[in-house]
Scaffold this motif. Sequence first.
Motif, PDB file in Angstrom:
ATOM      1  N   ALA A  42      11.844  -1.451   2.805  1.00  0.00           N
ATOM      2  CA  ALA A  42      11.855  -1.188   1.363  1.00  0.00           C
ATOM      3  C   ALA A  42      13.171  -1.619   0.743  1.00  0.00           C
ATOM      4  CB  ALA A  42      11.607   0.299   1.103  1.00  0.00           C
ATOM      5  N   ARG A  43      14.267  -1.272   1.401  1.00  0.00           N
ATOM      6  CA  ARG A  43      15.584  -1.658   0.864  1.00  0.00           C
ATOM      7  C   ARG A  43      15.730  -3.179   0.831  1.00  0.00           C
ATOM      8  NH1 ARG A  43      17.311   3.119   3.541  1.00  0.00           N
ATOM      9  NH2 ARG A  43      17.583   1.974   5.498  1.00  0.00           N
ATOM     10  N   ALA A  44      15.246  -3.834   1.885  1.00  0.00           N
ATOM     11  CA  ALA A  44      15.345  -5.291   1.920  1.00  0.00           C
ATOM     12  C   ALA A  44      14.542  -5.926   0.789  1.00  0.00           C
ATOM     13  CB  ALA A  44      14.864  -5.812   3.273  1.00  0.00           C
ATOM     14  N   ALA A  45      13.342  -5.412   0.536  1.00  0.00           N
ATOM     15  CA  ALA A  45      12.520  -5.932  -0.556  1.00  0.00           C
ATOM     16  C   ALA A  45      13.219  -5.742  -1.893  1.00  0.00           C
ATOM     17  CB  ALA A  45      11.156  -5.250  -0.556  1.00  0.00           C
ATOM     18  N   ALA A  46      13.844  -4.573  -2.074  1.00  0.00           N
ATOM     19  CA  ALA A  46      14.562  -4.300  -3.320  1.00  0.00           C
ATOM     20  C   ALA A  46      15.739  -5.253  -3.488  1.00  0.00           C
ATOM     21  CB  ALA A  46      15.049  -2.848  -3.328  1.00  0.00           C
ATOM     22  N   GLN A  47      16.430  -5.543  -2.402  1.00  0.00           N
ATOM     23  CA  GLN A  47      17.581  -6.445  -2.475  1.00  0.00           C
ATOM     24  C   GLN A  47      17.158  -7.887  -2.783  1.00  0.00           C
ATOM     25  OE1 GLN A  47      19.369  -5.662   1.302  1.00  0.00           O
ATOM     26  NE2 GLN A  47      20.336  -3.742   0.627  1.00  0.00           N
TER      27      GLN A  47
ATOM     28  N   GLU B 130       5.756  -8.784   3.782  1.00  0.00           N
ATOM     29  CA  GLU B 130       4.962  -9.315   2.672  1.00  0.00           C
ATOM     30  C   GLU B 130       4.365  -8.180   1.841  1.00  0.00           C
ATOM     31  OE1 GLU B 130       3.122 -11.895   0.042  1.00  0.00           O
ATOM     32  OE2 GLU B 130       4.753 -12.206   1.476  1.00  0.00           O
ATOM     33  N   GLN B 131       3.901  -7.132   2.517  1.00  0.00           N
ATOM     34  CA  GLN B 131       3.338  -5.989   1.803  1.00  0.00           C
ATOM     35  C   GLN B 131       4.395  -5.337   0.914  1.00  0.00           C
ATOM     36  OE1 GLN B 131       2.260  -2.557   4.180  1.00  0.00           O
ATOM     37  NE2 GLN B 131       0.540  -2.081   2.831  1.00  0.00           N
ATOM     38  N   ALA B 132       5.593  -5.156   1.438  1.00  0.00           N
ATOM     39  CA  ALA B 132       6.667  -4.552   0.661  1.00  0.00           C
ATOM     40  C   ALA B 132       7.039  -5.428  -0.533  1.00  0.00           C
ATOM     41  CB  ALA B 132       7.894  -4.329   1.544  1.00  0.00           C
ATOM     42  N   TRP B 133       7.041  -6.733  -0.329  1.00  0.00           N
ATOM     43  CA  TRP B 133       7.380  -7.646  -1.421  1.00  0.00           C
ATOM     44  C   TRP B 133       6.332  -7.576  -2.539  1.00  0.00           C
ATOM     45  CZ3 TRP B 133      11.190  -9.762  -3.645  1.00  0.00           C
ATOM     46  CH2 TRP B 133      11.008 -10.815  -4.558  1.00  0.00           C
ATOM     47  N   GLN B 134       5.069  -7.511  -2.168  1.00  0.00           N
ATOM     48  CA  GLN B 134       4.021  -7.421  -3.180  1.00  0.00           C
ATOM     49  C   GLN B 134       4.114  -6.112  -3.956  1.00  0.00           C
ATOM     50  OE1 GLN B 134       2.121  -9.865  -4.118  1.00  0.00           O
ATOM     51  NE2 GLN B 134       2.988 -11.186  -2.518  1.00  0.00           N
ATOM     52  N   LYS B 135       4.463  -5.020  -3.276  1.00  0.00           N
ATOM     53  CA  LYS B 135       4.653  -3.746  -3.962  1.00  0.00           C
ATOM     54  C   LYS B 135       5.818  -3.822  -4.937  1.00  0.00           C
ATOM     55  CE  LYS B 135       2.930  -0.838  -0.168  1.00  0.00           C
ATOM     56  NZ  LYS B 135       3.317   0.172   0.843  1.00  0.00           N
ATOM     57  N   ALA B 136       6.907  -4.459  -4.504  1.00  0.00           N
ATOM     58  CA  ALA B 136       8.070  -4.596  -5.378  1.00  0.00           C
ATOM     59  C   ALA B 136       7.726  -5.418  -6.610  1.00  0.00           C
ATOM     60  CB  ALA B 136       9.226  -5.242  -4.604  1.00  0.00           C
ATOM     61  N   GLN B 137       6.917  -6.460  -6.435  1.00  0.00           N
ATOM     62  CA  GLN B 137       6.508  -7.284  -7.561  1.00  0.00           C
ATOM     63  C   GLN B 137       5.658  -6.494  -8.555  1.00  0.00           C
ATOM     64  OE1 GLN B 137       8.490  -9.819  -7.690  1.00  0.00           O
ATOM     65  NE2 GLN B 137       7.038 -11.495  -7.584  1.00  0.00           N
ATOM     66  N   LEU B 138       4.738  -5.679  -8.023  1.00  0.00           N
ATOM     67  CA  LEU B 138       3.920  -4.844  -8.893  1.00  0.00           C
ATOM     68  C   LEU B 138       4.783  -3.883  -9.693  1.00  0.00           C
ATOM     69  CD1 LEU B 138       0.879  -3.956  -6.606  1.00  0.00           C
ATOM     70  CD2 LEU B 138       0.836  -5.311  -8.691  1.00  0.00           C
ATOM     71  N   LEU B 139       5.762  -3.303  -9.032  1.00  0.00           N
ATOM     72  CA  LEU B 139       6.643  -2.358  -9.707  1.00  0.00           C
ATOM     73  C   LEU B 139       7.468  -3.048 -10.777  1.00  0.00           C
ATOM     74  CD1 LEU B 139       7.584   0.578  -9.740  1.00  0.00           C
ATOM     75  CD2 LEU B 139       9.449  -0.092  -8.260  1.00  0.00           C
ATOM     76  N   ARG B 140       7.941  -4.263 -10.480  1.00  0.00           N
ATOM     77  CA  ARG B 140       8.741  -4.990 -11.470  1.00  0.00           C
ATOM     78  C   ARG B 140       7.922  -5.276 -12.714  1.00  0.00           C
ATOM     79  NH1 ARG B 140      11.623  -5.313 -14.597  1.00  0.00           N
ATOM     80  NH2 ARG B 140      13.208  -6.856 -15.122  1.00  0.00           N
ATOM     81  N   GLN B 141       6.635  -5.592 -12.543  1.00  0.00           N
ATOM     82  CA  GLN B 141       5.766  -5.807 -13.692  1.00  0.00           C
ATOM     83  C   GLN B 141       5.606  -4.529 -14.490  1.00  0.00           C
ATOM     84  OE1 GLN B 141       2.074  -7.460 -12.251  1.00  0.00           O
ATOM     85  NE2 GLN B 141       3.123  -9.088 -11.127  1.00  0.00           N
ATOM     86  N   ARG B 142       5.478  -3.413 -13.774  1.00  0.00           N
ATOM     87  CA  ARG B 142       5.292  -2.126 -14.449  1.00  0.00           C
ATOM     88  C   ARG B 142       6.504  -1.784 -15.299  1.00  0.00           C
ATOM     89  NH1 ARG B 142       1.631   1.980 -15.886  1.00  0.00           N
ATOM     90  NH2 ARG B 142       2.522   4.012 -15.496  1.00  0.00           N
TER      91      ARG B 142
END
Length: 311
Positions: A9-14, A43-55
């Motif tokens: 999760a931290r890596a995806a956020a970074q 990849e799953q974490a990255w897609q979640k981060a992208q969804l959150l960024r859109q939100r």
Amino acid sequence: MSRTAPDVARAAAQWLALLESGCATERDHAGLQQWRDNHPQHEQAWQKAQLLRQRFADLPSTLALASLDRPQPGRRAVLKRALGVAALIPSVWLLGRQLPLDVWRADLHTATGERKRVPLADGSQLQLNTASAVDVDLGRRSLRLLDGELALTVPGAAPLTVQTRYGQVIASQAEVCVRQLAEGCQVSVLKGSVQVFDLRGHSSLLRAGQQARLQATGLGASIRFDVLQLGWRDGVLTARNQRLGDFLRELARYRPGVLRWDPSLETLRVTGSYRLEDTDRILDLLASSLALEVHARTRYWVTLAPRRKLA
């Protein structure tokens, strides 16, 4: 439900912060792609981060830069500051500490400040208030309120159930509002009557004009309520000799970012009806009528203070 490992999760956020900083090079983009390809969980974490960024599209990463008192020059400093805020939102969510995954998978949801009307296939009318999420299963005649607030009008006799964390509300030929709170669920009946079941299976009837708090311990006592409390359905926030602090806490639900005020303003009184489509104007109107000052570091970081007296 499984959750993303903290280090992933931290890596995806970074990675997200790096891209949002505007400083990412071609090598950085290649490195991100390699990281995503290394493991399915990445990849799953990255897609979640992208969804959150859109939100949180209304809350740009530049908020971090505007809120710092001592900017530092150079690419490394810019990236460091961008990481500070961009990692804050995605990593908190990805770790499951604030927003559960089912909110993002909801059939219907609204962003902060957004309201939505949705006609359902059975003729019922659903409205979602700011920052709300609902799953819809008309096959089972059921809605699940995951977060926020809904208004539901059921014109027919076939009952429709609203599932919440604290029990369920069954409506037929009725109009009801349900708001999920931190420690309970507020049920307000505008027309007809609804059946309320708590977590222990005990049922109670609420009629038009009645409001009650549904909690883990059961349904609280019903009270009469002012229908103007539910003016959000028409895009209006109304106050009648209300404490300013209470009014601002309600207003803050419709604004992305941070809204703060001096404690001395808490007990001032406010009366009026305000259109929710322009919360900046609401603050300006309050400032002119209550002798306040609006200090906006950015649109997303606003503080109210008593107006200074001229010498």
